[in-house]
Design a protein around this motif. Sequence first.
Motif, mmCIF file in Angstrom:
data_model
loop_
_atom_site.group_PDB
_atom_site.id
_atom_site.type_symbol
_atom_site.label_atom_id
_atom_site.label_comp_id
_atom_site.label_asym_id
_atom_site.label_seq_id
_atom_site.Cartn_x
_atom_site.Cartn_y
_atom_site.Cartn_z
ATOM 1 N N TRP B 32 43.449 36.280 1.726
ATOM 2 C CA TRP B 32 43.195 34.886 2.102
ATOM 3 C C TRP B 32 44.152 33.933 1.391
ATOM 4 O O TRP B 32 44.623 32.959 1.964
ATOM 5 C CB TRP B 32 41.749 34.499 1.746
ATOM 6 C CG TRP B 32 40.712 35.148 2.596
ATOM 7 C CD1 TRP B 32 40.035 36.307 2.333
ATOM 8 C CD2 TRP B 32 40.232 34.702 3.871
ATOM 9 N NE1 TRP B 32 39.162 36.595 3.349
ATOM 10 C CE2 TRP B 32 39.261 35.621 4.308
ATOM 11 C CE3 TRP B 32 40.530 33.599 4.687
ATOM 12 C CZ2 TRP B 32 38.582 35.482 5.526
ATOM 13 C CZ3 TRP B 32 39.846 33.454 5.897
ATOM 14 C CH2 TRP B 32 38.889 34.391 6.305
ATOM 15 N N ALA B 33 44.404 34.209 0.122
ATOM 16 C CA ALA B 33 45.165 33.267 -0.707
ATOM 17 C C ALA B 33 46.661 33.295 -0.418
ATOM 18 O O ALA B 33 47.351 32.286 -0.577
ATOM 19 C CB ALA B 33 44.920 33.573 -2.191
ATOM 20 N N ASP B 34 47.167 34.447 0.013
ATOM 21 C CA ASP B 34 48.601 34.608 0.251
ATOM 22 C C ASP B 34 48.858 34.467 1.760
ATOM 23 O O ASP B 34 48.485 35.340 2.541
ATOM 24 C CB ASP B 34 49.021 36.005 -0.254
ATOM 25 C CG ASP B 34 50.485 36.312 0.026
ATOM 26 O OD1 ASP B 34 51.143 35.559 0.781
ATOM 27 O OD2 ASP B 34 50.972 37.325 -0.513
ATOM 28 N N LYS B 37 50.191 37.389 3.677
ATOM 29 C CA LYS B 37 49.211 38.442 3.992
ATOM 30 C C LYS B 37 48.264 37.962 5.094
ATOM 31 O O LYS B 37 47.960 38.687 6.033
ATOM 32 C CB LYS B 37 48.406 38.804 2.740
ATOM 33 C CG LYS B 37 49.197 39.618 1.723
ATOM 34 C CD LYS B 37 48.239 40.355 0.783
ATOM 35 C CE LYS B 37 48.960 41.446 0.016
ATOM 36 N NZ LYS B 37 49.464 40.965 -1.292
ATOM 37 N N LEU B 38 47.831 36.719 4.969
ATOM 38 C CA LEU B 38 46.888 36.142 5.938
ATOM 39 C C LEU B 38 47.436 36.212 7.363
ATOM 40 O O LEU B 38 46.725 36.561 8.305
ATOM 41 C CB LEU B 38 46.608 34.681 5.535
ATOM 42 C CG LEU B 38 45.784 33.813 6.471
ATOM 43 C CD1 LEU B 38 44.362 34.364 6.616
ATOM 44 C CD2 LEU B 38 45.721 32.375 5.952
ATOM 45 N N GLU B 39 48.736 35.919 7.509
ATOM 46 C CA GLU B 39 49.269 35.870 8.871
ATOM 47 C C GLU B 39 49.409 37.245 9.502
ATOM 48 O O GLU B 39 49.622 37.360 10.698
ATOM 49 C CB GLU B 39 50.570 35.049 8.931
ATOM 50 C CG GLU B 39 51.721 35.572 8.140
ATOM 51 C CD GLU B 39 52.842 34.522 7.993
ATOM 52 O OE1 GLU B 39 52.650 33.356 8.378
ATOM 53 O OE2 GLU B 39 53.907 34.891 7.484
ATOM 54 N N ARG B 40 49.222 38.293 8.691
ATOM 55 C CA ARG B 40 49.273 39.651 9.258
ATOM 56 C C ARG B 40 47.953 40.066 9.896
ATOM 57 O O ARG B 40 47.889 41.094 10.570
ATOM 58 C CB ARG B 40 49.676 40.647 8.178
ATOM 59 C CG ARG B 40 51.136 40.445 7.754
ATOM 60 C CD ARG B 40 51.514 41.380 6.642
ATOM 61 N NE ARG B 40 51.261 42.774 7.001
ATOM 62 C CZ ARG B 40 51.185 43.757 6.116
ATOM 63 N NH1 ARG B 40 51.345 43.499 4.829
ATOM 64 N NH2 ARG B 40 50.958 44.983 6.515
ATOM 65 N N ALA B 85 38.151 30.611 -6.578
ATOM 66 C CA ALA B 85 38.783 31.932 -6.716
ATOM 67 C C ALA B 85 38.022 32.789 -7.728
ATOM 68 O O ALA B 85 37.597 32.261 -8.752
ATOM 69 C CB ALA B 85 40.227 31.755 -7.180
ATOM 70 N N PRO B 86 37.874 34.085 -7.482
ATOM 71 C CA PRO B 86 38.254 34.824 -6.281
ATOM 72 C C PRO B 86 37.039 35.144 -5.411
ATOM 73 O O PRO B 86 36.979 36.214 -4.818
ATOM 74 C CB PRO B 86 38.815 36.113 -6.884
ATOM 75 C CG PRO B 86 37.906 36.351 -8.074
ATOM 76 C CD PRO B 86 37.417 34.991 -8.541
#
Lengths: 107, 161
Positions: B32-34, B37-40, B85-86
């Motif tokens: 979620w934070a990165d 990664k989220l867009e994958r 977080a987290p």
Amino acid sequence: MVVGSETDLVFHALADATRRDILTRVIRSGQSVSELARHYPMSFAAVQKHVVVLERASLVSKVRRGREQIVHGEVTALRRVALLLDAYEEVWRQRAGRIADILDEDE
Amino acid sequence: MPVISSVKNVDALTMTFVAEFEAAVERVWQVWADPRKLERWWGPPTWPATFETYEFKPGGRVHYYMTGPDGTKARGWWTITAVDAPSRLEFDDGFADENFDPVDPADTTHGVVTLEAVGDRTRMTTVSTFTSAEQLERMAEMGMEEGMRLAQTQIDALLAE
């Protein structure tokens, strides 16, 4: 979108506790508006109005029986809304699968 | 299969989705934070997401678009309403126009994500609350499209055997 506005009518109709209660009763068995009115601390006319909202959303239908109108529940409209939520669940299932893949990769 | 349950409430227009992952809470938080990664995983594989703005803090703005097979872009916005977080993230999510302005500011989904450790696994619970049936329908359509695509892939795989 036609389907969108029909679905909106269903959600609007279900947003009221009295209407949900009416729907639960008439899905079990058809009831006249006057029978329904006995269950609620409100006027016959008020219950009648709730039934009209449910009818517009295709959640109930009315059948004339002599001088009375019998209200019947229509489960099809309810099922259609449930199907939308099923499809949304599928979105999350796919996402969870891909999150698991990402977590496996960067181990 | 990471999914353990989903509860749908037709009356309240909410869906609660629970999944568990073989990873520590901090690592699941990173999906979620990165934004890379989220867009994958946010958009369906056929509609990959690109996050242009990602202010990961309370009140933060998020702008993203998803690109369809024919190059069509579907834009969306979030306003992050809570970040703890987290373990907890909350945001409003809606469709955006070409300038990333909300198509309809009232037409939003509210998402609450909570992460908790269960042994050495992480349980992720997401609660989506819809305020518009029309938006639910659009989201559901995306899911159906994805479901159809996967079904098609399975048929193709069978035929290739």
